[in-house]
Structures are given as C-alpha cells and as structure tokens.
Design a protein around this motif. Structure first.
Motif, short mmCIF file in Angstrom:
data_model
loop_
_atom_site.label_atom_id
_atom_site.label_comp_id
_atom_site.label_asym_id
_atom_site.label_seq_id
_atom_site.Cartn_x
_atom_site.Cartn_y
_atom_site.Cartn_z
N LYS A 123 31.50 -1.44 38.41
CA LYS A 123 31.96 -1.42 37.03
C LYS A 123 32.87 -0.23 36.79
CE LYS A 123 28.10 -3.91 34.88
NZ LYS A 123 27.01 -3.84 33.89
N ARG A 124 32.55 0.90 37.43
CA ARG A 124 33.39 2.08 37.28
C ARG A 124 34.73 1.88 37.97
NH1 ARG A 124 34.71 6.43 40.20
NH2 ARG A 124 33.35 5.85 41.92
N HIS A 125 34.73 1.19 39.12
CA HIS A 125 35.96 0.99 39.87
C HIS A 125 36.96 0.10 39.13
CE1 HIS A 125 35.51 2.87 43.87
NE2 HIS A 125 34.23 2.81 43.59
N VAL A 126 36.47 -0.91 38.42
CA VAL A 126 37.37 -1.85 37.77
C VAL A 126 37.60 -1.53 36.30
CG1 VAL A 126 36.71 -3.69 39.34
CG2 VAL A 126 35.50 -3.47 37.18
N ARG A 127 36.90 -0.54 35.79
CA ARG A 127 37.08 -0.16 34.38
C ARG A 127 38.46 0.46 34.19
NH1 ARG A 127 32.94 3.71 33.66
NH2 ARG A 127 31.50 1.95 33.70
N PRO A 128 39.19 0.07 33.12
CA PRO A 128 40.52 0.66 32.91
C PRO A 128 40.43 2.15 32.58
CG PRO A 128 39.88 -0.68 31.04
CD PRO A 128 38.86 -0.93 32.10
N VAL A 129 41.47 2.88 32.95
CA VAL A 129 41.54 4.31 32.62
C VAL A 129 41.72 4.43 31.11
CG1 VAL A 129 42.82 6.45 32.98
CG2 VAL A 129 42.56 4.82 34.86
N ALA A 130 40.83 5.16 30.47
CA ALA A 130 40.80 5.23 29.00
C ALA A 130 42.14 5.68 28.41
CB ALA A 130 39.69 6.17 28.56
N LYS A 131 42.77 6.67 29.02
CA LYS A 131 44.04 7.20 28.50
C LYS A 131 45.14 6.15 28.58
CE LYS A 131 47.17 11.15 29.06
NZ LYS A 131 47.46 12.38 29.85
N LYS A 132 45.19 5.40 29.70
CA LYS A 132 46.22 4.38 29.87
C LYS A 132 45.98 3.20 28.94
CE LYS A 132 47.27 5.51 34.69
NZ LYS A 132 47.34 5.01 36.09
N LYS A 133 44.72 2.83 28.76
CA LYS A 133 44.39 1.75 27.84
C LYS A 133 44.78 2.12 26.41
CE LYS A 133 40.51 -1.02 26.11
NZ LYS A 133 39.05 -1.30 26.22
N LYS A 134 44.50 3.35 26.03
CA LYS A 134 44.82 3.82 24.68
C LYS A 134 46.33 3.79 24.45
CE LYS A 134 44.05 7.72 21.54
NZ LYS A 134 43.46 9.08 21.40
#
Length: 254
Positions: A123-134
């Motif tokens: 789940k951590r590996h495929v989770r989007p990077v918070a800064k890029k998603k924002k």
C-alpha cells in the motif's frame, strides 16, 4: 555477454550474506534460502526490459524477495528509459543488481541499485506522493479551459501557465496598453501577473515604459487566433478593468 557469465558474481554475493543457493531451480535462474527460511530469487538478463520484469513479478508469487541482475553499462546509469523502469521496479518492490567485470580483476562485482523491502507494505509502494497529488488537484481546480485532446504529441498543449498568459494577452488585445495592476486573472496575485509579463516566456509582451505593457506582433497574432478559434472562451477570459485602473492607464498613455 551471456546470462551465464552473471551467475558466479550473483552466487558469491548471496553466499557472502549467509544465503545458500541453487541455480535453475524449477524456472528460477538463481534461488537462495537463508537459515530463517527467507527465500530469494534472482533473474539474470543481459538487458533490462519488460520480459524480465514480468518474470520477476511472477517469481514474487513464490519467494519472499526478488532481484533482477543485469550487466553494468553507461545506459544503466543515465538512460531516461532505465530511470523510468527503475521507478516501476520500486513500485513493484523488485530489486536491481548491476554486475561489473573490472579488467584487472577476474571476478565480477555486484552492486545493488535497488534493495526491495521485506516485509513489504505494498500500500505504501503504490500510494501517490502527497505533494505531487496536491499539485495535480491544485492545477485541476485552477484550470478554466478544457481544450486539450488526450494523446496529442504534435500540438502545443494548453498548460495552466499558457492559459494564464492567454488571459493576459486577450485583455491587452481588448484594452490596449495596460498597467499590470489593471490586469485581472482569477487565482493570480499581482506579483504573479508581474512575473508572467516580465519573464515573457512566449515573447507576447513588451514593456513600453515602466509599469505599462502592450502586445508584440506575436502576442497579437496568438491572441487573435485564440479569439477566432474559441470566441466564447476568449470572451469569458477578458476581464473588464475597473474605472480606477482605466483612468490610470489613460493617464500613463497620455
């Protein structure tokens, strides 16, 4: 180079960490097992490609940790394509080993470029990077135009920056020379508008005097083409100036 030449360096590298190995166990190139029953698979390939990634992903169904081993090369370090592949390997939690064969040494040397996690939190590996998603959500909310066609690679795309430059250009086309403080673009501060005008990335703007800008011939042409192609959109992007700003412009022009 043959894949068989990669075997001995990989075998030594695993055994140095206390791993017992076997070659060609079922269809796994190199299989290893530690004393605590942690299992490892290494797929040997002369090139880093989709075929070996698919093989490595299948090996993950049978062992705890999977590596791909390839010969070291300049392209492995600098190639944009290889960097993109390594990003995929990180998300799949597949390790990457590079093998060099120094001229003065008879034995190959192993360098670990990617070390997989164990145990792995996928789940951590495929989770989007918070800064890029924002940043994506912020640009999505800020865009007013939706005229790009997905898959286009031969045409200029309407980026948020280009959209805002058009908004400024259309106002200058409509009003004539303007002071930056008279230009109104939703979502932009006065400093951001000043920056677009002063940087002048597309060559559309010219400062006739301090605090006054007008359109260059290229800017006029770009604004007129946009106005002709998207008349309704262009009209909505032309923001009327306030009476205070208009009087300032007229005073500066005089």
């Amino acid at each position: 180079m043959k894949e068989t030449e990669l075997y001995e360096p990989v075998k030594r590298w695993l055994e140095m960490s206390g791993c017992k190995t076997q070659a060609e166990l079922q269809d796994i190139d190199v299989f290893g097992q530690y004393a605590d029953d942690l299992t490892v698979a290494v797929e040997l390939k002369t090139q880093l490609n989709l075929e070996v990634i698919c093989q490595a992903a299948e090996r993950q169904t049978r062992v705890d940790i999977v590596f791909i081993a390839v010969p070291e090369s300049k392209g492995l370090k600098r190639s944009k394509r290889v960097k993109e592949i390594m990003r995929v390997l990180r998300r799949l939690n597949i390790g990457l080993l590079s093998i060099t064969f120094p001229k003065k040494e008879g034995n190959g040397r192993v360098r670990c470029l990617l070390l997989p996690d164990y145990p792995c939190d996928f789940k951590r590996h495929v989770r989007p990077v918070a800064k890029k998603k924002k940043a994506l959500i912020k640009e999505f909310a800020a865009r007013q135009l939706n005229i790009n066609v997905a898959g286009s690679n031969q045409t200029k795309l309407m980026t948020l920056y280009r959209e805002r430059a058009y908004q400024i250009a259309l106002q200058l086309l409509h009003q004539g020379a303007m002071a930056p403080k008279a230009v109104i673009v939703d979502g932009l501060t006065r400093d951001q508008i000043n920056r677009i005008l002063s940087i002048n990335h597309y060559g559309w703007f010219h400062r006739v005097e301090r605090g006054i800008y007008y359109l260059t011939p290229d800017g006029i042409a770009a604004a007129e083409v946009f106005l002709k192609t998207y008349p309704e959109l262009a009209t909505s992007m032309i923001t009327p100036t306030t009476s205070e700003n208009t009087s300032t412009i007229q005073k500066n022009q005089a």
